[in-house]
Scaffold this motif. Structure first.
Motif, short mmCIF file in Angstrom:
data_model
loop_
_atom_site.label_atom_id
_atom_site.label_comp_id
_atom_site.label_asym_id
_atom_site.label_seq_id
_atom_site.Cartn_x
_atom_site.Cartn_y
_atom_site.Cartn_z
N ILE A 144 46.99 45.10 35.79
CA ILE A 144 45.84 45.04 34.88
C ILE A 144 46.30 45.14 33.44
N ARG A 169 35.90 39.04 25.32
CA ARG A 169 37.02 38.19 24.94
C ARG A 169 36.57 36.89 24.25
N GLU A 196 48.63 41.90 32.55
CA GLU A 196 47.86 40.68 32.35
C GLU A 196 46.78 40.82 31.29
N LYS A 197 46.68 41.98 30.66
CA LYS A 197 45.71 42.23 29.59
C LYS A 197 44.29 41.92 30.04
N GLN A 198 43.95 42.37 31.25
CA GLN A 198 42.62 42.08 31.77
C GLN A 198 41.55 42.86 31.03
N VAL A 199 41.82 44.11 30.69
CA VAL A 199 40.85 44.92 29.94
C VAL A 199 41.59 45.72 28.88
N VAL A 234 37.27 41.55 37.72
CA VAL A 234 37.08 42.04 36.36
C VAL A 234 36.32 40.98 35.57
N SER A 235 35.12 41.33 35.13
CA SER A 235 34.33 40.43 34.27
C SER A 235 34.35 41.02 32.86
N ASN A 236 35.18 40.44 31.99
CA ASN A 236 35.34 40.93 30.63
C ASN A 236 34.43 40.15 29.69
#
Length: 298
Positions: free
Chosen positions: A145, A199, A148-151, A194-196
């Motif tokens: 996480i 971004r 990959e800079k998901q959040v 993960v729904s960011n």
């Protein structure tokens, strides 16, 4: 006769107490108090020395980390949320490492065999490894996480059934504060989707219901006037309002739809402001509006 027996018993008791007292006094005098005092003072000085070194290193390390991230924040092409995430993670790792070495030094100073404890901990850890699969899954998933800079801290996200603002991200858990104030501690192994929402630009959609015989040209003119007045006041709007015209919203109802793209986090505010202004302006111009439906972006 009885007096002689009592006297004999008393004498034996006195002799026994005297022998025990003599043994205790001999044991007491045989203790090398100078050596014990010297050892205690030496170990106390060592402990104080390690604590002082720990505090100095912790202070210098945290100042260095803060200074480093302050310099990065001055760059325009750096994500502030990403920096906040890495800042928290770096501080946590640094404090954990230096805390481990402090504990090792203190245990060694008081004479506890740390090597033996670590070996024993390794055996215990091997025995418990089958029960620690969840912990390992948290660490692995948390690593990817972050990689990959998901959040990032400050992002508005949806993690499966949990929605809110990210307040902390580490290798074990991700902490999300819901919009009602609830603080959710989500183990990383349970994060599958993960729904960011922080971004990209977000969409504000406004549907204003109209009667079938409405003067659509007049409606469009009023909406354009509202847009020309409000858009310059809101720099968070990234794309000017797009009037899609009349649409069928089902059950024989018609509505005029306006789409506005804003910076993430501003879509709800912009939607409410423009919706109120549209309705107020249309009503003042004599446009009858039935019940109106707001479609908030998901």
């Amino acid at each position: 006769m009885e007096n002689q027996l009592d006297s004999s018993v008393t004498t034996e008791v006195v002799n026994s107490v005297a022998e025990q007292t003599s043994f205790f006094m001999k044991f007491w005098h045989d203790i090398n108090w100078n050596s014990i005092l010297a050892t205690g003072i030496a170990k106390t000085i060592q402990i104080i020395f390690f604590l002082i070194v720990f505090l100095i290193l912790k202070k210098i390390g945290n100042l260095f980390i803060n200074k480093t991230f302050q310099n990065y924040r001055k760059k325009k092409d750096i994500s502030l949320n990403r920096l906040a995430t890495l800042d928290r993670l770096t501080h946590n790792l640094f404090n954990s490492v230096i805390g481990f070495f402090l504990a090792y030094a203190l245990l060694s100073a008081v004479g506890i065999p740390v090597g033996t404890l670590l070996a024993g901990a390794g055996v215990i850890g091997l025995a418990l490894s089958l029960g620690a699969q969840g912990f390992v899954s948290d660490i692995v998933n948390g690593f990817f996480i972050l990689l990959e800079k998901q959040v990032d801290v400050g992002d508005v996200v949806t993690l499966d059934e949990v929605s809110g603002t990210v307040v902390d991200v580490n290798l074990k858990t991700t902490t999300v504060k819901s919009f009602d104030g609830t603080l959710n501690f989500v183990p990383n192994r349970y994060i599958t989707i993960v729904s960011n929402k922080s971004r990209e630009d977000m969409r504000a959609q406004i549907d204003i219901r109209l009667l079938p015989d409405v003067d659509i040209a007049k409606v469009n003119t009023i909406i354009d006037q509202v847009n020309q007045r409000l858009v310059p006041l809101h720099p968070e709007i990234t794309q000017e309002p797009n009037n899609l015209g009349l649409i069928d919203i089902g059950n024989g109802h018609l509505a005029i739809r306006i789409i506005i793209f804003t910076l993430n986090g501003s879509q709800f505010t912009i939607q409410n402001i423009f919706f109120q202004e549209y309705v107020t302006a249309l009503t003042e111009q004599g446009i009858e509006i039935p019940s109106t439906i707001l479609n908030y972006p998901s």
